[in-house]
Write a protein that holds these residues in place. Structure first.
Motif, PDB file in Angstrom:
ATOM      1  N   ASN A  97     -80.025 -29.286 -53.336  1.00  0.00           N
ATOM      2  CA  ASN A  97     -81.308 -29.944 -53.103  1.00  0.00           C
ATOM      3  C   ASN A  97     -81.212 -30.917 -51.927  1.00  0.00           C
ATOM      4  O   ASN A  97     -82.119 -30.975 -51.091  1.00  0.00           O
ATOM      5  CB  ASN A  97     -81.767 -30.662 -54.366  1.00  0.00           C
ATOM      6  CG  ASN A  97     -83.207 -31.076 -54.287  1.00  0.00           C
ATOM      7  OD1 ASN A  97     -84.025 -30.385 -53.705  1.00  0.00           O
ATOM      8  ND2 ASN A  97     -83.532 -32.199 -54.875  1.00  0.00           N
ATOM      9  N   LEU A  99     -83.241 -30.677 -48.441  1.00  0.00           N
ATOM     10  CA  LEU A  99     -84.035 -31.783 -47.887  1.00  0.00           C
ATOM     11  C   LEU A  99     -83.642 -32.087 -46.442  1.00  0.00           C
ATOM     12  O   LEU A  99     -84.513 -32.335 -45.600  1.00  0.00           O
ATOM     13  CB  LEU A  99     -83.861 -33.037 -48.739  1.00  0.00           C
ATOM     14  CG  LEU A  99     -84.720 -33.122 -49.984  1.00  0.00           C
ATOM     15  CD1 LEU A  99     -84.272 -34.277 -50.860  1.00  0.00           C
ATOM     16  CD2 LEU A  99     -86.169 -33.268 -49.610  1.00  0.00           C
ATOM     17  N   ALA A 111     -87.591 -30.830 -54.869  1.00  0.00           N
ATOM     18  CA  ALA A 111     -88.115 -31.585 -53.735  1.00  0.00           C
ATOM     19  C   ALA A 111     -87.817 -30.896 -52.405  1.00  0.00           C
ATOM     20  O   ALA A 111     -88.704 -30.766 -51.551  1.00  0.00           O
ATOM     21  CB  ALA A 111     -87.544 -32.998 -53.727  1.00  0.00           C
ATOM     22  N   GLY A 112     -86.598 -30.450 -52.211  1.00  0.00           N
ATOM     23  CA  GLY A 112     -86.236 -29.781 -50.962  1.00  0.00           C
ATOM     24  C   GLY A 112     -86.978 -28.472 -50.784  1.00  0.00           C
ATOM     25  O   GLY A 112     -87.444 -28.154 -49.689  1.00  0.00           O
ATOM     26  N   LEU A 161     -90.681 -29.252 -49.915  1.00  0.00           N
ATOM     27  CA  LEU A 161     -90.839 -29.720 -48.538  1.00  0.00           C
ATOM     28  C   LEU A 161     -90.773 -28.546 -47.567  1.00  0.00           C
ATOM     29  O   LEU A 161     -91.615 -28.424 -46.665  1.00  0.00           O
ATOM     30  CB  LEU A 161     -89.757 -30.748 -48.195  1.00  0.00           C
ATOM     31  CG  LEU A 161     -89.703 -31.192 -46.733  1.00  0.00           C
ATOM     32  CD1 LEU A 161     -90.962 -31.961 -46.367  1.00  0.00           C
ATOM     33  CD2 LEU A 161     -88.462 -32.016 -46.479  1.00  0.00           C
TER      34      LEU A 161
END
Length: 101
Positions: free
Chosen positions: A29, A33, A78-79, A82
């Motif tokens: 992750n 990111l 999250a990564g 994005l």
């Protein structure tokens, strides 16, 4: 091996039923990111409607695609999210302009 694995939270891999210990899981992750943060400036510059500047989206798209694949390997989201956002931004911009301008 079984007694040692029981001391930690056990994680069983789906494909080969092997036990993975938490300290052995890589930080995909965080890597995803970082890849997304590299692709983000290219995607933002690619939105500018001056001639030939949107060609920068051809750089942002494969970088974000790589980050999305790495993000799919991680437990965090999250990564991956994005990089999916960057893929959508640069992909729509390329699609609307035919990939050139």
């Amino acid at each position: 091996m079984k007694a040692r694995a029981m001391r930690y939270k056990e994680q069983v891999c789906c494909l080969d039923n092997t036990v993975k210990l938490p300290h052995m899981v890589p930080m995909f992750n965080a890597i995803s990111l970082l890849i997304g943060l590299v692709a983000l400036p290219f995607a933002l510059v690619g939105i500018i409607p001056f001639p030939f500047v949107p060609l920068v989206n051809w750089i942002a798209f494969p970088i974000a695609l790589t980050g999305t694949v790495v993000g799919m390997l991680s437990r965090g989201t999250a990564g991956r999210n994005l990089n999916l956002l960057i893929l959508i931004i640069s992909g729509v911009r390329l699609m609307l302009t035919g990939g050139f301008i």
